[in-house]
Design a protein around this motif. Sequence first.
Motif, mmCIF file in Angstrom:
data_model
loop_
_atom_site.group_PDB
_atom_site.id
_atom_site.type_symbol
_atom_site.label_atom_id
_atom_site.label_comp_id
_atom_site.label_asym_id
_atom_site.label_seq_id
_atom_site.Cartn_x
_atom_site.Cartn_y
_atom_site.Cartn_z
ATOM 1 N N LEU A 84 0.819 -1.203 0.000
ATOM 2 C CA LEU A 84 0.000 0.000 0.000
ATOM 3 C C LEU A 84 0.858 1.260 0.000
ATOM 4 O O LEU A 84 2.056 1.217 0.283
ATOM 5 C CB LEU A 84 -0.910 0.018 1.242
ATOM 6 C CG LEU A 84 -1.873 -1.163 1.416
ATOM 7 C CD1 LEU A 84 -2.558 -1.097 2.779
ATOM 8 C CD2 LEU A 84 -2.914 -1.174 0.295
ATOM 9 N N SER A 85 0.226 2.382 -0.316
ATOM 10 C CA SER A 85 0.855 3.694 -0.208
ATOM 11 C C SER A 85 -0.094 4.626 0.528
ATOM 12 O O SER A 85 -1.316 4.564 0.333
ATOM 13 C CB SER A 85 1.166 4.284 -1.588
ATOM 14 O OG SER A 85 2.107 3.492 -2.281
ATOM 15 N N ALA A 86 0.470 5.491 1.364
ATOM 16 C CA ALA A 86 -0.314 6.506 2.056
ATOM 17 C C ALA A 86 -0.120 7.824 1.325
ATOM 18 O O ALA A 86 1.010 8.285 1.141
ATOM 19 C CB ALA A 86 0.121 6.627 3.514
ATOM 20 N N VAL B 93 -3.970 3.574 -0.357
ATOM 21 C CA VAL B 93 -4.352 2.982 -1.642
ATOM 22 C C VAL B 93 -3.337 1.913 -2.021
ATOM 23 O O VAL B 93 -2.250 1.838 -1.444
ATOM 24 C CB VAL B 93 -4.401 4.073 -2.738
ATOM 25 C CG1 VAL B 93 -5.384 5.176 -2.371
ATOM 26 C CG2 VAL B 93 -3.010 4.663 -2.984
ATOM 27 N N PRO B 94 -3.662 1.077 -3.014
ATOM 28 C CA PRO B 94 -2.645 0.140 -3.523
ATOM 29 C C PRO B 94 -1.401 0.910 -3.933
ATOM 30 O O PRO B 94 -1.478 2.034 -4.440
ATOM 31 C CB PRO B 94 -3.344 -0.506 -4.726
ATOM 32 C CG PRO B 94 -4.791 -0.442 -4.366
ATOM 33 C CD PRO B 94 -4.972 0.857 -3.658
ATOM 34 N N ARG B 95 -0.247 0.292 -3.714
ATOM 35 C CA ARG B 95 1.020 0.989 -3.912
ATOM 36 C C ARG B 95 1.099 1.669 -5.271
ATOM 37 O O ARG B 95 0.800 1.065 -6.303
ATOM 38 C CB ARG B 95 2.189 0.017 -3.759
ATOM 39 C CG ARG B 95 3.556 0.729 -3.831
ATOM 40 C CD ARG B 95 4.722 -0.229 -3.710
ATOM 41 N NE ARG B 95 5.967 0.506 -3.895
ATOM 42 C CZ ARG B 95 6.833 0.769 -2.934
ATOM 43 N NH1 ARG B 95 6.599 0.342 -1.713
ATOM 44 N NH2 ARG B 95 7.928 1.459 -3.191
ATOM 45 N N VAL B 96 1.532 2.917 -5.281
ATOM 46 C CA VAL B 96 1.673 3.683 -6.510
ATOM 47 C C VAL B 96 3.144 3.769 -6.891
ATOM 48 O O VAL B 96 4.027 3.739 -6.042
ATOM 49 C CB VAL B 96 1.082 5.107 -6.357
ATOM 50 C CG1 VAL B 96 -0.394 5.045 -6.033
ATOM 51 C CG2 VAL B 96 1.820 5.898 -5.289
ATOM 52 N N ALA B 97 3.386 3.885 -8.186
ATOM 53 C CA ALA B 97 4.765 3.945 -8.699
ATOM 54 C C ALA B 97 5.273 5.379 -8.667
ATOM 55 O O ALA B 97 5.559 5.985 -9.701
ATOM 56 C CB ALA B 97 4.810 3.383 -10.117
ATOM 57 N N ARG B 98 5.352 5.933 -7.477
ATOM 58 C CA ARG B 98 5.869 7.277 -7.278
ATOM 59 C C ARG B 98 6.754 7.259 -6.033
ATOM 60 O O ARG B 98 6.459 6.546 -5.067
ATOM 61 C CB ARG B 98 4.735 8.279 -7.056
ATOM 62 C CG ARG B 98 3.841 8.527 -8.259
ATOM 63 C CD ARG B 98 4.541 9.399 -9.295
ATOM 64 N NE ARG B 98 3.609 9.842 -10.316
ATOM 65 C CZ ARG B 98 3.310 9.169 -11.414
ATOM 66 N NH1 ARG B 98 3.865 7.984 -11.624
ATOM 67 N NH2 ARG B 98 2.465 9.657 -12.305
ATOM 68 N N PRO B 99 7.811 8.042 -6.005
ATOM 69 C CA PRO B 99 8.648 8.090 -4.805
ATOM 70 C C PRO B 99 7.956 8.861 -3.691
ATOM 71 O O PRO B 99 7.007 9.616 -3.931
ATOM 72 C CB PRO B 99 9.900 8.826 -5.292
ATOM 73 C CG PRO B 99 9.401 9.720 -6.387
ATOM 74 C CD PRO B 99 8.333 8.918 -7.081
#
Length: 370
Positions: A252-254, A264-270
Amino acid sequence: MLDVSIRRKLGGFALDIAFQAEERGVTALFGRSGSGKTSVINAIAGLSRPDEGHIRVGDAVFFDSARRIDVAVEKRRVGYVFQESRLFPHMTVRSNLEYGLRRVAAAERRIALGPVVELLGLGGLLDRRPRGLSGGETQRVALGRALLAQPRLLLMDEPMAALDAARKAEILPYIERLRDEMNIPIVLVSHAVDEVVRLATTMVLIADGRVVAAGPVGAVMGRLDLSALSGIQDAGAVLDLTVERHIDADGLSALAFDGGRLTVPRVARPVGGAVRLHIHARDVIVALSPPSGISVRNALPGRVVAVAESGPSSADVQIAVGGSFLIARITRAAVRDLDLAPGREVVALVKGVAFEPDLIAPGPRRVVDV
């Protein structure tokens, strides 16, 4: 600053347009077909002459009826990308690109061939002719030719309208790179909301020859009257967030914004990277208090701003969350039972988020449950 204020009578159609936008980024002219969008960029390009008004790009005045200024098309230094690429069929890709470059004196060239070829991924296409290119490749070459003409402003009239979904997905990342890496303001004409949400900095909503809303994409998309004015039936809001952290164990990503955070589901952003989400009205639930014992993890405290009917049995509820807005589409019976009215404190439960394919695993644009 891009400053447009023009009026023109076109037979029985009256164009009366006024808007301002920051010079950097993408200004999207959005609306139904026939609303006047192309007439606006044709006036900016100098292909048509307004009856009165002015057009200014930064310090350059393209048109000013009061001062009797009307700069010739070739002197405006405007790049124009049409729905059809309009490449020269007898020339190679390289020759098409160099055609734009040759139109500008060497002393005025600030954009070179090499960087444009790299930016738009044209290296493997240089010796080919237009008839052997896909639709997406053709439009990338058209973009490159327009850039090499050293424009102070780039106009794009429905550049993806003729492309299928696969070719459209191919070219969108290149336009994003152009927006982010080239210091050239872009005016994009589109009637596709997904293009505007993904690319635009400023959204100008046009209906019947007039501007009915203009401003940041999130502010305009958050209006309840958008569907009636633009023809969009699938209402929704846009949030600009920042990656706060990644939760690797759960995939996941916050994401944080001024109204709270979404997991949300992990996003491809740093971490620290920007993420824009399109949250459809049908994927927002309204509660009067934070719920427990449910699978939806994202609950944002907010306040009802407006309620408007959206169908025979449904209503759209505009909810302020920080300085942003969400829209929830619920039944009119639920509005009555929850006594929803402007000023009512509520909790917005976000159950689905629309992601672009480069944010998560490859594939078509999709909504994922959160």
